[in-house]
Design an enzyme around this catalytic site. Structure first.
Site, PDB file in Angstrom:
ATOM      1  N   ASP A 111      -6.169  52.421  -8.499  1.00  0.00           N
ATOM      2  CA  ASP A 111      -6.087  50.988  -8.740  1.00  0.00           C
ATOM      3  C   ASP A 111      -5.545  50.831 -10.163  1.00  0.00           C
ATOM      4  O   ASP A 111      -5.566  51.783 -10.947  1.00  0.00           O
ATOM      5  CB  ASP A 111      -7.497  50.381  -8.603  1.00  0.00           C
ATOM      6  N   ASP A 157      -5.679  47.438 -12.425  1.00  0.00           N
ATOM      7  CA  ASP A 157      -6.447  46.560 -13.309  1.00  0.00           C
ATOM      8  C   ASP A 157      -7.889  47.038 -13.436  1.00  0.00           C
ATOM      9  O   ASP A 157      -8.622  47.056 -12.457  1.00  0.00           O
ATOM     10  CB  ASP A 157      -6.431  45.126 -12.763  1.00  0.00           C
TER      11      ASP A 157
HETATM   12  C1  G6P Z   1      -5.758  42.933  -8.776  1.00  0.00           C
HETATM   13  C2  G6P Z   1      -6.749  42.376  -9.769  1.00  0.00           C
HETATM   14  C3  G6P Z   1      -7.169  40.972  -9.400  1.00  0.00           C
HETATM   15  C4  G6P Z   1      -5.951  40.098  -9.165  1.00  0.00           C
HETATM   16  C5  G6P Z   1      -5.054  40.703  -8.093  1.00  0.00           C
HETATM   17  C6  G6P Z   1      -3.777  39.899  -7.885  1.00  0.00           C
HETATM   18  O1  G6P Z   1      -6.415  43.230  -7.608  1.00  0.00           O
HETATM   19  O2  G6P Z   1      -7.881  43.204  -9.836  1.00  0.00           O
HETATM   20  O3  G6P Z   1      -7.941  40.457 -10.450  1.00  0.00           O
HETATM   21  O4  G6P Z   1      -6.331  38.794  -8.770  1.00  0.00           O
HETATM   22  O5  G6P Z   1      -4.696  42.016  -8.492  1.00  0.00           O
HETATM   23  O6  G6P Z   1      -2.997  39.967  -9.044  1.00  0.00           O
HETATM   24  P1  G6P Z   1      -1.706  39.098  -9.315  1.00  0.00           P
HETATM   25  O7  G6P Z   1      -1.135  39.690 -10.571  1.00  0.00           O
HETATM   26  O8  G6P Z   1      -0.791  39.278  -8.153  1.00  0.00           O
HETATM   27  O9  G6P Z   1      -2.146  37.698  -9.468  1.00  0.00           O
HETATM   28 MG    MG Z   2      -9.274  46.858 -10.440  1.00  0.00          MG
END
Ligand code: G6P
Ligand code: MG
Length: 217
Positions: free
Chosen positions: A8, A10
């Protein structure tokens, strides 16, 4: 036998989980909605629209307004990530990516974010990945296993030969649903359903991971 790792992004490789939180927090304040760090824990790993719907709870908004709020939050997020550089790699992340490669295994990214490649480029680690699966790759995001299955498919590996590394409850659920090995980073309350839990990637090496998973490299 393990032949691949799916990371993953983030909260695992870099702390953009904090920037997602700040983006949502600013939007929530502008809209007069209550939103705390604790609420944000439920949003880890969750796609943009679903995250917003969780913040809005049972309030109803027209589709147009939902799209506008999603875009507004994303613009705040884009401002935050503009400053990202290799210094923002979380401790141990690059080291583990390199160790996986040196051991003859493959790395994939499995992130629900539509901004994942931009973040990887800014971190300067794009070339350490053999495959990228992101917010554009599948319809059903985490906690469905689809994104990790997409990543494993790109690596040409069955899920049982891949280890997923995640900081989100939704990500661990996705890994388990797909038949992957899983490593959870963070507090037990959040990632306790993973096969093995570590506080972070800092100082974490393959040997310790394989021991914790009762596997041989
Ligand atoms: C990851 C993060 C989320 C986020 C999602 C979508 O899963 O952990 O916090 O909402 O990505 O990200 P984006 O950049 O497409 O809004
Ligand atoms: Mg994450």
């Amino acid at each position: 036998m393990i032949r691949g790792f799916i990371f993953d992004l983030d909260g695992v490789i870099t702390d953009t989980a904090e920037y997602h939180y700040r983006g949502w927090k600013r939007l929530a304040e502008e809209e007069g909605l209550a939103f705390t760090r604790e609420d944000n824990e439920q949003l880890r790993g969750i796609p943009r629209r679903e995250s917003l719907l969780l913040i809005l709870r049972d309030r109803l908004y027209p589709e147009e307004k939902i799209l506008e709020m999603m875009e507004r939050k994303n613009n705040y997020y884009l401002q935050f990530i503009r400053e990202i550089s290799p210094r923002d790699l979380l401790p141990g992340a690059k080291e583990l990516l390199e160790e996986v490669r040196l051991a003859g295994m493959k790395n994939a990214l499995g992130s629900a974010s539509k901004n994942a490649t931009e973040v990887l480029d800014r971190l300067g680690i794009h070339s350490l990945f053999d495959a990228i699966s992101d917010g554009h790759s599948v319809e059903r995001q985490k906690p469905a296993p689809d994104l990790f299955l997409h990543a494993a498919g790109q690596l040409g590996l069955p899920s049982a030969e891949c280890v997923v590394v995640e900081d989100a409850a939704a990500g661990i659920e996705a890994a388990n649903a797909g038949g992957f090995h899983s490593i959870g980073l963070g507090p037990w309350e959040r990632v306790g359903k993973a096969e093995a839990v570590f506080p972070s990637l800092s100082g974490l090496h393959l040997e310790e991971i394989f021991t914790a998973l009762s596997l041989k490299p």
